[in-house]
Design a protein around this motif. Structure first.
Motif, short mmCIF file in Angstrom:
data_model
loop_
_atom_site.label_atom_id
_atom_site.label_comp_id
_atom_site.label_asym_id
_atom_site.label_seq_id
_atom_site.Cartn_x
_atom_site.Cartn_y
_atom_site.Cartn_z
N ALA A 177 0.88 -1.25 -0.21
CA ALA A 177 0.02 0.13 -0.05
C ALA A 177 0.90 1.29 0.02
O ALA A 177 0.48 2.29 -0.95
CB ALA A 177 -0.86 0.01 1.50
N LEU A 178 1.91 1.19 0.81
CA LEU A 178 2.78 2.32 0.70
C LEU A 178 3.17 2.53 -0.64
O LEU A 178 3.59 3.76 -1.10
CB LEU A 178 3.95 2.01 1.74
N LYS A 179 3.87 1.71 -1.34
CA LYS A 179 4.43 1.63 -2.71
C LYS A 179 3.34 2.27 -3.80
O LYS A 179 3.49 3.13 -4.39
CB LYS A 179 5.03 0.28 -3.15
N LEU A 180 1.95 1.94 -3.66
CA LEU A 180 0.92 2.59 -4.44
C LEU A 180 0.78 3.90 -3.89
O LEU A 180 0.82 4.71 -4.87
CB LEU A 180 -0.41 1.77 -4.16
N TYR A 236 4.44 -12.45 -1.44
CA TYR A 236 4.91 -11.61 -2.49
C TYR A 236 5.82 -10.43 -1.98
O TYR A 236 5.84 -9.71 -1.30
CB TYR A 236 3.66 -10.85 -3.32
N ARG A 237 7.00 -10.43 -2.89
CA ARG A 237 7.96 -9.39 -2.51
C ARG A 237 8.40 -8.55 -3.76
O ARG A 237 9.68 -8.14 -3.99
CB ARG A 237 9.13 -10.15 -1.96
N GLY A 238 7.34 -8.36 -4.78
CA GLY A 238 7.78 -7.71 -5.84
C GLY A 238 8.05 -6.35 -5.87
O GLY A 238 7.69 -5.69 -4.80
N GLY A 239 8.48 -5.51 -6.91
CA GLY A 239 8.91 -4.32 -6.97
C GLY A 239 7.74 -3.46 -7.34
O GLY A 239 6.66 -3.84 -7.36
N PRO A 240 8.09 -2.22 -8.07
CA PRO A 240 6.88 -1.42 -8.56
C PRO A 240 6.18 -2.23 -9.63
O PRO A 240 6.48 -2.87 -10.44
CB PRO A 240 7.92 -0.21 -9.01
N ILE A 241 4.96 -1.57 -9.70
CA ILE A 241 4.04 -2.00 -10.90
C ILE A 241 4.64 -1.59 -12.38
O ILE A 241 4.62 -0.42 -12.63
CB ILE A 241 2.79 -1.61 -10.75
N GLN A 289 -6.23 4.24 -15.39
CA GLN A 289 -6.18 5.22 -14.54
C GLN A 289 -5.41 5.16 -13.24
O GLN A 289 -4.55 5.95 -12.93
CB GLN A 289 -7.50 5.66 -14.32
N LEU A 290 -5.53 4.04 -12.63
CA LEU A 290 -4.79 3.57 -11.55
C LEU A 290 -3.46 3.54 -11.61
O LEU A 290 -2.52 3.90 -10.90
CB LEU A 290 -5.39 2.22 -11.03
N LEU A 291 -2.93 3.13 -12.82
CA LEU A 291 -1.61 2.87 -13.16
C LEU A 291 -0.84 3.98 -13.73
O LEU A 291 0.45 3.99 -13.87
CB LEU A 291 -1.49 1.67 -14.18
N GLN A 292 -1.50 4.86 -13.97
CA GLN A 292 -0.93 6.14 -14.61
C GLN A 292 0.25 6.65 -13.90
O GLN A 292 1.31 6.97 -14.52
CB GLN A 292 -2.08 7.23 -14.78
N PRO A 293 0.25 6.83 -12.38
CA PRO A 293 1.37 7.40 -11.81
C PRO A 293 2.70 6.45 -12.12
O PRO A 293 3.87 6.82 -11.84
CB PRO A 293 0.88 7.43 -10.51
N PHE A 294 2.49 5.15 -12.29
CA PHE A 294 3.46 4.28 -12.44
C PHE A 294 4.08 3.77 -13.95
O PHE A 294 5.19 3.35 -14.04
CB PHE A 294 3.05 2.78 -12.11
N ARG A 295 3.13 4.83 -14.82
CA ARG A 295 3.83 4.54 -16.41
C ARG A 295 4.15 2.95 -16.70
O ARG A 295 4.90 2.66 -17.21
CB ARG A 295 5.13 5.20 -16.47
N ALA A 296 2.92 2.33 -16.02
CA ALA A 296 3.00 0.82 -16.49
C ALA A 296 2.48 0.48 -17.80
O ALA A 296 1.55 1.39 -18.36
CB ALA A 296 2.34 0.10 -15.36
N ASN A 324 3.26 -7.91 -12.99
CA ASN A 324 3.25 -7.70 -11.32
C ASN A 324 2.01 -7.49 -10.87
O ASN A 324 1.83 -7.71 -9.64
CB ASN A 324 4.02 -6.24 -11.33
N LEU A 325 1.04 -7.75 -11.81
CA LEU A 325 -0.40 -7.36 -11.29
C LEU A 325 -1.58 -8.02 -12.07
O LEU A 325 -1.33 -7.78 -13.22
CB LEU A 325 -0.73 -6.00 -10.99
N ILE A 326 -2.50 -8.75 -11.60
CA ILE A 326 -3.70 -9.28 -12.11
C ILE A 326 -4.81 -8.66 -12.10
O ILE A 326 -4.95 -8.42 -10.85
CB ILE A 326 -3.61 -10.90 -12.03
N ALA A 327 -5.37 -8.33 -12.96
CA ALA A 327 -6.88 -7.62 -12.75
C ALA A 327 -7.83 -8.39 -13.34
O ALA A 327 -7.82 -8.87 -14.73
CB ALA A 327 -6.72 -6.23 -13.22
N ILE A 328 -8.94 -8.54 -12.76
CA ILE A 328 -9.99 -9.19 -13.23
C ILE A 328 -11.29 -8.52 -12.89
O ILE A 328 -11.47 -8.01 -11.94
CB ILE A 328 -10.35 -10.75 -12.80
N THR A 329 -12.50 -8.79 -13.80
CA THR A 329 -13.67 -8.29 -13.41
C THR A 329 -14.82 -9.63 -12.83
O THR A 329 -14.44 -10.62 -13.66
CB THR A 329 -14.91 -7.91 -14.54
#
Length: 294
Positions: free
Chosen positions: A21-24, A160-165, A187-194, A253-258
């Protein structure tokens, strides 16, 4: 403003979720993080009216002292975690507004209530191993919580010990809510430039699936530039395993589903992609809920 609600129980999985959460939050301007602990001592009587000290038997006096000590210890743990998270954010030079809330009550009641009050952009929960998940994440309490949350839920595996998204996979089954969910992910990933992959696993009619994926791609690009998203059609009999093979191959680094199963109890009675991924995925899983039919 990017707001994260993080229910905590002081376990190792919670600590890992805090770090994530801190990384996000660090990547988002004006981020807020609310640490929420719901205290419910199951030794306590359900009757909220406490008897006077003169009405208590010696054994009841001892019980009351134990309950008081348990609550005091939990409050001290929350305060210590709050100070540590605040100090870590300060050391890394990030401006995160950290809050804590200690609530007396059942988690299945208080977490949704606090979510309605706080209006988070995201709810983050730490998950444990397969055995613990069967009892906790898909247990009665958390099932009720997940069924009432209106914000996306992000689960973080304890190991999980992964780095930035950097890379995200959105798994589509051509739900009507996919376009909105993908836009929310971007939109969520915009700050990470992922970068992102929109992936569908074709198990039958590949040509028909390819047409659907192309239509989804055109719909997304009508509203967004979406230069950082690729649309991929994969073949495979096992959807969850095929997705995880792709995750490892592309270093996702991340899986998203609906999920249309707002009551995740259905996932236990009828195994679903959401359940399989939460139980087996080695990377965080972001779940959006859809109230519309495919």
């Amino acid at each position: 403003m990017f707001k994260i609600l993080l229910p905590i129980d002081f376990s190792e999985s919670t600590d890992n979720a805090c770090q994530y959460a801190l990384k996000l939050a660090a990547a988002a301007p004006e981020a807020q993080l609310l640490l929420l602990h719901c205290f419910q001592d199951y030794l306590a009587d359900s009757d909220p009216v406490l008897p006077s000290a003169t009405d208590l038997t010696p054994s009841e006096v001892i019980t009351e002292k134990v309950l008081h000590l348990n609550q005091t210890e939990a409050q001290q743990q929350l305060e210590a975690l709050y100070r540590r998270i605040t100090e870590e954010a300060h050391l890394h030079g990030t401006k995160i507004k950290t809050e804590r809330s200690f609530i007396n009550g059942f988690p299945e009641d208080e977490i949704p209530a606090q979510a309605k009050r706080y209006k988070p952009s995201l709810v983050i929960m730490g998950t444990k191993g397969h055995t613990d998940l069967s009892r906790s994440l898909f247990g009665t309490i958390t099932t009720k919580v997940l069924g009432e949350l209106n914000a996306p839920l992000l689960t973080v595996p304890q190991e999980y010990r992964g780095g930035p998204i950097r890379k995200v996979l959105y798994a589509t089954d051509f739900d009507k809510a996919d376009a909105a969910a993908i836009e929310a992910v971007l939109q969520l990933l915009q700050p990470f430039r992922a970068s992102a992959y929109c992936v569908h696993i074709s198990t039958d009619d590949q040509e028909h699936d390819r047409e659907k994926l192309l239509a989804l791609q055109e719909k997304i690009r009508e509203n967004l530039p979406a230069d950082n998203i690729q649309f991929v059609l994969l073949e495979g009999d096992g959807v969850a395993q095929t997705l995880q093979d792709f995750v490892q191959q592309e270093d996702v680094n991340l899986i998203a589903i609906t999920s249309r199963e707002r009551n995740l109890l259905d996932s236990i009675l009828h195994p679903s992609l959401a359940k399989k991924l939460v139980l087996t995925a080695e990377v965080p899983l972001l779940i959006f809920y859809s109230d519309v039919e495919k």
